[in-house]
Scaffold this motif. Structure first.
Motif, PDB file in Angstrom:
ATOM      1  N   THR A 131      -5.647   3.518  13.785  1.00 39.52           N
ATOM      2  CA  THR A 131      -6.978   3.724  14.358  1.00 39.52           C
ATOM      3  C   THR A 131      -7.792   2.435  14.409  1.00 39.52           C
ATOM      4  O   THR A 131      -8.342   2.073  15.445  1.00 39.52           O
ATOM      5  N   ARG A 147      -4.898  16.844   9.901  1.00 40.46           N
ATOM      6  CA  ARG A 147      -4.293  15.960   8.892  1.00 40.46           C
ATOM      7  C   ARG A 147      -5.100  15.984   7.592  1.00 40.46           C
ATOM      8  O   ARG A 147      -4.539  15.940   6.496  1.00 40.46           O
ATOM      9  N   THR A 193      -2.438   7.509  15.931  1.00 42.37           N
ATOM     10  CA  THR A 193      -2.209   6.525  17.000  1.00 42.37           C
ATOM     11  C   THR A 193      -0.716   6.514  17.333  1.00 42.37           C
ATOM     12  O   THR A 193      -0.321   6.473  18.510  1.00 42.37           O
ATOM     13  N   TYR A 250      -4.006   3.744  -1.518  1.00 40.66           N
ATOM     14  CA  TYR A 250      -4.549   2.502  -0.967  1.00 40.66           C
ATOM     15  C   TYR A 250      -4.753   1.472  -2.072  1.00 40.66           C
ATOM     16  O   TYR A 250      -4.343   0.311  -1.943  1.00 40.66           O
ATOM     17  N   GLU A 287       6.244   1.496   6.486  1.00 40.34           N
ATOM     18  CA  GLU A 287       5.136   1.067   7.331  1.00 40.34           C
ATOM     19  C   GLU A 287       4.578  -0.247   6.826  1.00 40.34           C
ATOM     20  O   GLU A 287       5.017  -0.756   5.798  1.00 40.34           O
TER      21      GLU A 287
HETATM   22  C1  LIG Z   1      -1.126   4.009   5.404  1.00 43.01           C
HETATM   23  C2  LIG Z   1      -1.494   4.176   6.828  1.00 43.01           C
HETATM   24  N1  LIG Z   1      -0.518   4.175   7.758  1.00 43.01           N
HETATM   25  C3  LIG Z   1      -0.772   4.349   9.059  1.00 43.01           C
HETATM   26  C4  LIG Z   1      -2.071   4.483   9.513  1.00 43.01           C
HETATM   27  C5  LIG Z   1      -2.339   4.691  10.962  1.00 43.01           C
HETATM   28  O1  LIG Z   1      -2.770   6.013  11.166  1.00 43.01           O
HETATM   29  P1  LIG Z   1      -3.766   6.430  12.321  1.00 43.01           P
HETATM   30  O2  LIG Z   1      -3.127   6.033  13.580  1.00 43.01           O
HETATM   31  O3  LIG Z   1      -3.917   7.889  12.185  1.00 43.01           O
HETATM   32  O4  LIG Z   1      -5.025   5.695  12.066  1.00 43.01           O
HETATM   33  C6  LIG Z   1      -3.128   4.475   8.584  1.00 43.01           C
HETATM   34  C7  LIG Z   1      -4.498   4.695   9.015  1.00 43.01           C
HETATM   35  O5  LIG Z   1      -5.338   3.943   9.185  1.00 43.01           O
HETATM   36  C8  LIG Z   1      -2.830   4.327   7.212  1.00 43.01           C
HETATM   37  O6  LIG Z   1      -3.807   4.323   6.311  1.00 43.01           O
END
Ligand SMILES: Cc1ncc(COP(=O)(O)O)c(C=O)c1O
Length: 355
Positions: A300, A94, A258, A199, A230
């Motif tokens: 995560t 990723r 995740t 972010y 999301e």
């Molecule tokens: C914007 C966003 N969506 C979803 C996630 C979940 O992704 P991951 O399961 O890879 O941590 C994150 C990560 O923390 C994120 O920053």
């Protein structure tokens, strides 16, 4: 690739002054960092040093144009204390997808993994022993040209730092409100990349949601503000009837690792999943007909964050009590059991770190 890592280890760990059972997420850093430089078109000078500031010219490109990407991942412990990295390959891939989108050089997967393993080996005592504690790993890459010209840099740094956390970031079930003014990402944008600007762009909507008592907002796809994206830094799952539905990844949301683990675990457990567009109207309708059984965020740092309430255009949806929201809890327990070595790691998600 020849990966030789020079190590300069400190004599006295800062761990002596820390209670690992009481550290909040992202506030404390371990003793060392991994660094590699990208110069003259290749990665070089791999080293682990005591954690220290990165010297930077005030005209450094990253400070002005945010050419920066990162990953967020974890080291945990097996039952016998052996450190494990969770889904390290997927995070390496990723990061490189983010690098492509942000016009940055890719990191060879073997370099990413070698840096992580060596660093986690040195910092193994920083992994909390508590049930839900973890050592958060933050690999990142930044532009390093001293230039105000808005074009991709020629020089970069790849760095890994680590930060212990005694528990997941959201302690209690979250209250979410749908967002129908601000957008996090649009098709063709950089929503799928883990890049800093995504972010900071969400700070204002998140602050406004907090001001009126919510933990996070649910982003909806513009311009119609119907299709769910999301929530904050979590992918969303909805249990509707006997199916678990999660939005498809069509460029505007992060391809959560995740999320991907959960989809695999759900299918393995014989639970029906649907990965598709889901509108907020569908969620409202499911609620009104008594079919919205559960909702949770996945990520995560949060692992599973059960949803207590969703508010859409003033309509309040109160989810069943947490004791009845069983699917998210069982996914969290299954993933933890795989990491601890109590459940078979059928998919090779964990890598043990040995000295
Ligand atoms: C914007 C966003 N969506 C979803 C996630 C979940 O992704 P991951 O399961 O890879 O941590 C994150 C990560 O923390 C994120 O920053």
């Amino acid at each position: 690739m020849n990966i030789e890592i020079a190590v300069n280890q400190i004599e006295k760990s800062a761990l002596a002054h820390l209670d690992l059972n009481d550290v909040s997420f992202g506030t404390t850093f371990s003793d060392h960092m991994f660094i590699a430089d990208y110069l003259d078109g290749r990665w070089q000078d791999f080293r682990i040093t005591p954690i220290e500031p990165i010297p930077m010219h005030p005209g450094n490109a990253v400070l002005h144009y945010s050419q920066t990407i990162f990953e967020g991942m974890k080291a945990l412990r097996r039952k016998d204390g052996t450190p494990v990295l969770l889904r390290a390959d997927a995070h390496a891939q990723r990061l490189n997808k983010s690098a492509q989108r942000m016009c940055m050089p890719e990191i060879p997967q073997e370099l990413f993994l070698a840096g992580l393993r060596r660093l986690v080996d040195i910092e193994r005592n920083w992994i909390p022993h508590s049930e839900w504690g973890f050592l958060y790993l933050r690999p990142y890459m930044i532009a390093m040209d001293d230039s105000l010209y808005p074009i991709p840099s020629k020089k970069y740094k790849f760095v890994i730092i680590t930060s212990p956390s005694s528990s997941p970031i959201y302690g209690k079930p979250v209250r979410l409100i749908t967002e129908s003014f601000y957008v996090r990402a649009v098709k063709g944008g950089i929503g799928e990349a883990k890049s800093g600007g995504n972010y900071s762009a969400s700070y204002l909507p998140a602050a406004e949601a907090k001001e009126i008592g919510f933990d996070q907002m649910i982003y909806l796809e513009s311009p119609d503000f119907k299709v769910i994206q999301e929530a904050g830094t979590m992918n969303l799952f909805f249990v509707i009837g006997n199916k678990v539905v999660t939005p498809s990844t069509t460029g505007t949301i992060l391809r959560g690792i995740t999320r991907s683990s959960f989809l695999t675990l759900l299918e393995d457990n014989g639970i029906k999943t649907e990965v598709r567009d889901i509108t907020i109207d569908e969620v409202v309708q499911a609620y009104e007909t008594g079919n919205l059984k559960e909702a949770f965020g996945a990520g995560t740092a949060a692992v599973v964050s059960p949803v207590a309430e969703i508010v859409h255009n003033g309509f309040v949806m109160s989810l069943p009590p947490i004791s009845e929201q069983k699917i998210g809890a069982s996914l969290k327990a299954d993933l933890a059991a795989i990491c601890r070595g109590e459940k078979k790691d059928k998919w090779g998600w964990t890598v043990e770190v040995h000295s």
